[in-house]
Enzyme design. Structure first.
Site, PDB file in Angstrom:
ATOM      1  CG  HIS A  66       0.556   6.456  -0.829  1.00  0.00           C
ATOM      2  ND1 HIS A  66      -0.713   6.954  -1.133  1.00  0.00           N
ATOM      3  CD2 HIS A  66       0.181   5.811   0.153  1.00  0.00           C
ATOM      4  CE1 HIS A  66      -1.468   6.882  -0.334  1.00  0.00           C
ATOM      5  NE2 HIS A  66      -1.206   6.156   0.687  1.00  0.00           N
ATOM      6  CG  HIS A 110      -1.629   1.402   1.539  1.00  0.00           C
ATOM      7  ND1 HIS A 110      -2.820   1.814   0.868  1.00  0.00           N
ATOM      8  CD2 HIS A 110      -1.212   2.487   2.034  1.00  0.00           C
ATOM      9  CE1 HIS A 110      -3.110   2.941   1.223  1.00  0.00           C
ATOM     10  NE2 HIS A 110      -2.387   3.415   1.983  1.00  0.00           N
ATOM     11  CD  GLU A 111       1.892   3.554   3.845  1.00  0.00           C
ATOM     12  OE1 GLU A 111       2.273   4.704   3.251  1.00  0.00           O
ATOM     13  OE2 GLU A 111       0.987   3.726   4.079  1.00  0.00           O
ATOM     14  CD  GLU A 127      -4.323   6.351   1.979  1.00  0.00           C
ATOM     15  OE1 GLU A 127      -4.321   5.399   2.401  1.00  0.00           O
ATOM     16  OE2 GLU A 127      -3.359   7.177   2.220  1.00  0.00           O
TER      17      GLU A 127
END
Length: 266
Positions: free
Chosen positions: A141, A137-138, A199
């Site tokens: 970004h 997930h990070e 997100e």
């Protein structure tokens, strides 16, 4: 009034021709800040954080090894995907994965692939797949260039031809200032606050990346349900600030899993 019109046209054309495409999602985004500039600033910030006496980097032990191993698997899978889909020339990552001793339930990835996992989140991740969920997930970004997009939006909002022109021209001083503001360089590092749309995009990318690295995307549901249970005890941790509600996120991830499973490399 006559002088204003050319200025506005300049800003408009700068914005129109300063767009990029997010891999996999295909979303078009504003891009006024160059990767070389922002990656350099991010690397300097990351190095400063790790060398800060207040930062306790976990250099050895099973948890530190897990962070580096899973990070290596994710980054290798992502690099393959970028190369196979014609994005290799557009991304230049110098990956680093470090575990930081802290009670914070937190994790982040800076532009250029600088990743930090706080030990406080490990009891929630519980296993390799849970950790891959967070890291994927990070990293999502960073792949989606959300930091650069947010900075570009700030520049565009100022509607100043000189400022937009400086950003488009890759002025390092402007970029350094913006990334300092976004990540809070100096002392304790602060998370960049992402919008809910960003997100959700990071969730989608993260699910696919963990699948490419050999982790079942269904495990992401288990992680977010554990996070949801933890949040019932009080305020949301920094890791979840300005993020979608847990129930909303879990429902959205369930819908995204079939897409991610197409990339599942067992």
């Amino acid at each position: 009034m006559k002088a204003t019109k050319p200025l506005l046209l300049f800003v408009l054309f700068t914005i129109i021709y300063s767009c990029a495409t997010v891999p996999l999602t295909g979303r078009r985004q504003l891009s006024l800040v160059g990767d070389a500039e922002i990656n350099q600033a991010a690397a300097a910030s990351y190095s400063q954080l790790l060398s800060d006496p207040k930062t306790k980097v976990v250099a050895s032990g099973s948890d530190a090894q897990r962070v580096k191993r899973i990070g290596g698997q994710l980054s290798a899978a992502i690099e393959r995907y970028l190369k196979q889909n014609g994005y290799a020339d557009q991304y230049h990552f110098n990956w680093e994965f470090n575990l930081i001793q802290s009670s914070e339930v937190n994790a982040w990835c800076m532009p250029g692939g600088k990743v930090a996992i706080y030990s406080g989140i490990l009891p929630v991740t519980q296993n390799d797949a849970g950790l891959a969920t967070v890291m994927g997930h990070e990293i999502g970004h960073a792949i989606a260039r959300h930091s650069a997009e947010r900075m570009s939006q700030q520049l565009a909002a100022q509607a100043g031809g000189a400022v937009v022109g400086a950003a488009a021209g890759g002025q390092s001083q402007t970029t350094q200032l913006l990334i300092n503001q976004a990540y809070g360089i100096g002392g304790q590092l602060a998370l960049l606050k992402y919008s809910r749309d960003q997100e959700s995009e990071a969730d989608r990318l993260g699910l696919t990346f963990m699948a490419m690295a050999g982790y079942d995307p269904h495990e992401a549901l288990a992680f977010w349900k554990r996070m949801q249970a933890q949040n019932k005890g009080g305020a949301q941790p920094e890791f979840l600030s300005t993020h979608p509600a847990d129930a909303t996120r879990i429902a959205a991830i369930e819908k995204l899993i079939p897409e991610a499973m197409k990339y599942y490399n067992k």
